[in-house]
Write a protein that holds these residues in place. Structure first.
Motif, PDB file in Angstrom:
ATOM      1  N   THR A 219     -72.244  29.968  45.577  1.00 24.57           N
ATOM      2  CA  THR A 219     -72.086  28.525  45.371  1.00 24.57           C
ATOM      3  C   THR A 219     -73.419  27.847  45.064  1.00 24.57           C
ATOM      4  O   THR A 219     -73.469  26.926  44.241  1.00 24.57           O
ATOM      5  N   SER A 220     -74.500  28.286  45.709  1.00 19.81           N
ATOM      6  CA  SER A 220     -75.806  27.662  45.436  1.00 19.81           C
ATOM      7  C   SER A 220     -76.293  28.015  44.038  1.00 19.81           C
ATOM      8  O   SER A 220     -76.929  27.196  43.367  1.00 19.81           O
ATOM      9  N   ILE A 221     -75.999  29.230  43.561  1.00 23.66           N
ATOM     10  CA  ILE A 221     -76.372  29.614  42.200  1.00 23.66           C
ATOM     11  C   ILE A 221     -75.592  28.785  41.185  1.00 23.66           C
ATOM     12  O   ILE A 221     -76.153  28.270  40.205  1.00 23.66           O
ATOM     13  N   VAL A 222     -74.292  28.635  41.412  1.00 31.06           N
ATOM     14  CA  VAL A 222     -73.461  27.839  40.494  1.00 31.06           C
ATOM     15  C   VAL A 222     -73.930  26.383  40.476  1.00 31.06           C
ATOM     16  O   VAL A 222     -73.944  25.738  39.424  1.00 31.06           O
ATOM     17  N   ALA A 223     -74.319  25.852  41.640  1.00 27.51           N
ATOM     18  CA  ALA A 223     -74.805  24.469  41.702  1.00 27.51           C
ATOM     19  C   ALA A 223     -76.060  24.294  40.846  1.00 27.51           C
ATOM     20  O   ALA A 223     -76.224  23.278  40.156  1.00 27.51           O
ATOM     21  N   PHE A 278     -78.943  25.797  28.688  1.00 28.37           N
ATOM     22  CA  PHE A 278     -78.116  25.115  29.690  1.00 28.37           C
ATOM     23  C   PHE A 278     -76.668  24.981  29.203  1.00 28.37           C
ATOM     24  O   PHE A 278     -75.724  25.241  29.952  1.00 28.37           O
ATOM     25  N   GLU A 279     -76.492  24.565  27.956  1.00 29.89           N
ATOM     26  CA  GLU A 279     -75.135  24.395  27.412  1.00 29.89           C
ATOM     27  C   GLU A 279     -74.399  25.723  27.314  1.00 29.89           C
ATOM     28  O   GLU A 279     -73.177  25.786  27.518  1.00 29.89           O
ATOM     29  N   SER A 280     -75.119  26.795  27.034  1.00 27.03           N
ATOM     30  CA  SER A 280     -74.493  28.121  27.018  1.00 27.03           C
ATOM     31  C   SER A 280     -73.984  28.488  28.411  1.00 27.03           C
ATOM     32  O   SER A 280     -72.892  29.053  28.562  1.00 27.03           O
ATOM     33  N   ALA A 281     -74.766  28.142  29.426  1.00 23.98           N
ATOM     34  CA  ALA A 281     -74.341  28.409  30.808  1.00 23.98           C
ATOM     35  C   ALA A 281     -73.080  27.621  31.153  1.00 23.98           C
ATOM     36  O   ALA A 281     -72.166  28.145  31.808  1.00 23.98           O
ATOM     37  N   GLN A 282     -72.999  26.356  30.686  1.00 27.61           N
ATOM     38  CA  GLN A 282     -71.815  25.541  30.967  1.00 27.61           C
ATOM     39  C   GLN A 282     -70.571  26.122  30.302  1.00 27.61           C
ATOM     40  O   GLN A 282     -69.470  26.092  30.861  1.00 27.61           O
ATOM     41  N   GLU A 283     -70.751  26.676  29.107  1.00 27.01           N
ATOM     42  CA  GLU A 283     -69.615  27.266  28.389  1.00 27.01           C
ATOM     43  C   GLU A 283     -69.096  28.503  29.129  1.00 27.01           C
ATOM     44  O   GLU A 283     -67.883  28.704  29.246  1.00 27.01           O
ATOM     45  N   ILE A 284     -70.012  29.305  29.633  1.00 24.59           N
ATOM     46  CA  ILE A 284     -69.604  30.485  30.398  1.00 24.59           C
ATOM     47  C   ILE A 284     -68.888  30.067  31.679  1.00 24.59           C
ATOM     48  O   ILE A 284     -67.849  30.635  32.047  1.00 24.59           O
ATOM     49  N   LEU A 285     -69.435  29.085  32.373  1.00 23.57           N
ATOM     50  CA  LEU A 285     -68.802  28.591  33.597  1.00 23.57           C
ATOM     51  C   LEU A 285     -67.396  28.079  33.320  1.00 23.57           C
ATOM     52  O   LEU A 285     -66.462  28.328  34.091  1.00 23.57           O
ATOM     53  N   LYS A 286     -67.250  27.374  32.225  1.00 18.75           N
ATOM     54  CA  LYS A 286     -65.944  26.808  31.862  1.00 18.75           C
ATOM     55  C   LYS A 286     -64.931  27.908  31.584  1.00 18.75           C
ATOM     56  O   LYS A 286     -63.773  27.831  32.012  1.00 18.75           O
ATOM     57  N   HIS A 290     -60.236  29.804  36.606  1.00 20.61           N
ATOM     58  CA  HIS A 290     -58.869  30.302  36.678  1.00 20.61           C
ATOM     59  C   HIS A 290     -57.918  29.132  36.889  1.00 20.61           C
ATOM     60  O   HIS A 290     -57.973  28.483  37.927  1.00 20.61           O
ATOM     61  N   PRO A 291     -57.032  28.833  35.937  1.00 23.93           N
ATOM     62  CA  PRO A 291     -56.110  27.701  36.092  1.00 23.93           C
ATOM     63  C   PRO A 291     -55.118  27.929  37.219  1.00 23.93           C
ATOM     64  O   PRO A 291     -54.760  29.069  37.506  1.00 23.93           O
ATOM     65  N   PRO A 292     -54.676  26.837  37.870  1.00 26.70           N
ATOM     66  CA  PRO A 292     -53.842  26.944  39.059  1.00 26.70           C
ATOM     67  C   PRO A 292     -52.364  27.154  38.768  1.00 26.70           C
ATOM     68  O   PRO A 292     -51.551  26.290  39.037  1.00 26.70           O
ATOM     69  N   TYR A 293     -51.994  28.307  38.232  1.00 29.77           N
ATOM     70  CA  TYR A 293     -50.575  28.620  38.115  1.00 29.77           C
ATOM     71  C   TYR A 293     -50.396  30.127  38.137  1.00 29.77           C
ATOM     72  O   TYR A 293     -51.308  30.892  37.850  1.00 29.77           O
ATOM     73  N   TYR A 294     -49.207  30.587  38.500  1.00 27.94           N
ATOM     74  CA  TYR A 294     -48.954  32.009  38.678  1.00 27.94           C
ATOM     75  C   TYR A 294     -48.779  32.697  37.336  1.00 27.94           C
ATOM     76  O   TYR A 294     -48.047  32.241  36.479  1.00 27.94           O
ATOM     77  N   LYS A 295     -49.467  33.838  37.158  1.00 23.86           N
ATOM     78  CA  LYS A 295     -49.436  34.547  35.884  1.00 23.86           C
ATOM     79  C   LYS A 295     -48.674  35.867  35.957  1.00 23.86           C
ATOM     80  O   LYS A 295     -48.689  36.642  35.028  1.00 23.86           O
TER      81      LYS A 295
END
Length: 502
Positions: A219-223, A278-286, A290-295
């Motif tokens: 979590t601290s790395i993602v922040a 920085f923008e490349s990192a945001q794209e990877i994070l995005k 995982h969307p909230p529905y059952y697959k």
């Protein structure tokens, strides 16, 4: 006259040293008390804001002592030192003093709240103090907004920066000892494709330490990856805090604003990361969200593993939605009200830290135990002999009852021999357990097998999906017992993890 002294630093004095301020007030009030023959029997000192009565422990204690009729008067620098928060809070203070006939004494005026004129005057001064407080708050808020728009940074310095001032405006200066790790985080995440947990463990192994905890976590790395301060931006108004006071405690409520409500400006500080990285990192994070529905597959990496420490039920993953705060995954006991929930990411991160620590501990043990393997033939022979003795003792115990029934033994003789036999059995069983352990230690295979298994799980974990993660964890973990106290902080939970017998 028995009086107490109440000292509180006001908002106007926030930029000064609170100890110097209170000491100066204490000296002035002590001289005033001496001149007017007022006996000071206790001093209450407070350096918190006067906004909320129930966040001021010294004032609450003072009011409790007043209700116990311990004092005749309260001595303070000015009546607004007692408080200038809401009308209800001020009403509690003044009404408590009035009902217990406790006077208010200031160097400027003596207040008897049971006197109509003094009571009206004190209420008027309290009203004026509240209006002054509102003006001060508006000025402070305006000053903060102005500083932000000018590119200043008023919060605590983030990792990689130190707080400095430029032309009296607070800003940031790069801390190169930490900035090297910030650059490493973005490079590993974007250019090398390494996950946040592996990055955290790498930084921890290199001796890097975050500002407010013992070690880096996912979590601290993602922040850090999400923080625009590293590209020279100042982001404000992401959230607002509301304090709600009650007699028992003060609740701090955080409301998260929508991105379009944020204030984003260019800061005075130098960036550590370029905008493209920085923008490349945001794209990877995005894309890793995982969307909230059952697959049709397992979406919870901890499915079937975590048990409630109160009722023993298997805990489930559930999405929480709090209005504008968005959604997040929690681990929740389905027995309503049984145990507080926790964010699934925090629990998962704690489990992985445990596995890393366990793997490292086993590695140390294996390293210290590296020696030629022992011949275990004698150990196995000794264990076989002990097990035969245990079998013989159990047969003797069975025959004791037959001899008692046949009248060969009387009850005292039976009891004496039964006790001796049970003691012998207990000794033999302890001996067999020790021999088992000695054989395992001589073989040294279990530790090595566990080390290799944990290592393979951790190496593959970051790139695996939830279903594979669940399978990997279940291959080495038998059960995880989760415990958390009511009203505890988000990270304050305990996990008891038991491994499978490999």
């Amino acid at each position: 006259m028995k009086a107490v002294m109440y000292l509180r630093k006001s908002r106007m004095e926030e930029l000064s040293n609170e100890e110097e301020t209170l000491e100066r007030h204490k000296k002035s009030l002590t001289e005033f008390a001496k001149t007017n023959k007022i006996s000071i029997i206790k001093i209450y000192e407070e350096v918190v804001s006067g906004d909320t009565l129930y966040s001021r422990p010294q004032m609450l204690q003072l009011l409790a002592d007043v209700e116990a009729n311990k004092y005749d008067a309260v001595l303070c620098m000015d009546i607004d030192r007692l408080g200038r928060s809401s009308m209800s809070d001020q009403g509690v203070i003044l009404e408590t003093l009035k009902q217990n006939d406790t006077k208010i004494i200031t160097p400027r005026k003596f207040y008897d709240l049971n006197n109509d004129i003094d009571e009206t005057y004190s209420e008027f001064e309290s009203f004026m103090a509240r209006q002054e407080l509102k003006i001060i708050k508006r000025r402070l808020h305006t000053g903060i907004k102005r500083t932000i728009k000018d590119g200043g940074y008023i919060a605590n310095a983030p990792y990689g920066y130190d707080k400095i001032y430029k032309d009296k405006i607070p800003t940031l200066a790069i801390n190169e000892d930490e900035a090297v790790f910030v650059r490493m985080i973005f490079d590993m995440y974007v250019n090398q494709g390494i996950g946040s947990l592996t990055i955290a463990e790498t930084l921890n192994s290199l001796g890097a330490r975050p500002r407010r905890s013992d070690k880096f976590g996912r979590t601290s790395i993602v922040a850090i990856l999400k923080n625009q301060v590293y590209i020279g931006k100042i982001v404000w108004d992401k959230k607002k805090h509301i304090k709600k006071g009650t007699k028992n405690n003060t609740k701090h409520i955080t409301i998260y604003n929508k991105p379009e409500q944020w204030t984003v400006v260019d800061g005075l500080h130098e960036p550590i990361i370029d905008k493209e990285l920085f923008e490349s990192a945001q794209e990877i994070l995005k894309n890793r969200y995982h969307p909230p529905y059952y697959k049709g597959t397992v979406e919870n990496p901890l499915a079937g593993l975590v048990k409630c420490g109160n009722c023993g039920r298997t805990m489930q993953r559930q999405y929480m939605h709090r209005g504008e705060r968005g959604e997040w995954e929690t681990i929740l006991c389905m027995n309503k009200g049984c145990i507080p929930s926790a964010k699934l990411a925090y629990v998962e991160e704690s489990i992985l830290h445990f596995l890393y620590d366990e793997m490292n501990n086993i590695a140390v043990e294996l390293k210290t135990e590296q020696r030629p393997k022992k011949d275990i033939t004698l150990l196995e022979a000794a264990l076989d002999a002990t097990e035969k003795e245990i079998s013989t003792a159990k047969q003797q115990r069975s025959r004791l009852h037959d001899l008692l029934e046949q009248g060969v033994y009387d009850i005292p003789t039976f009891t004496e021999r039964s006790k001796a036999l049970e003691e012998k059995l207990a000794t033999l069983q302890e001996q067999a357990t020790a021999q088992h352990d000695a054989i395992k230690k001589a073989q040294g295979t279990n530790k090595l097998k566990m080390y290799k298994k944990i290592k393979s799980v951790l190496q593959a974990y970051e790139t695996a999906d939830a279903q594979k993660r669940n399978m990997m964890l279940k291959s080495i973990i038998r059960e995880i017992v989760y415990k958390k106290e009511q009203k505890s902080k988000p990270h304050d939970f305990a996990l008891s993890i038991s491994f499978k017998d490999l």
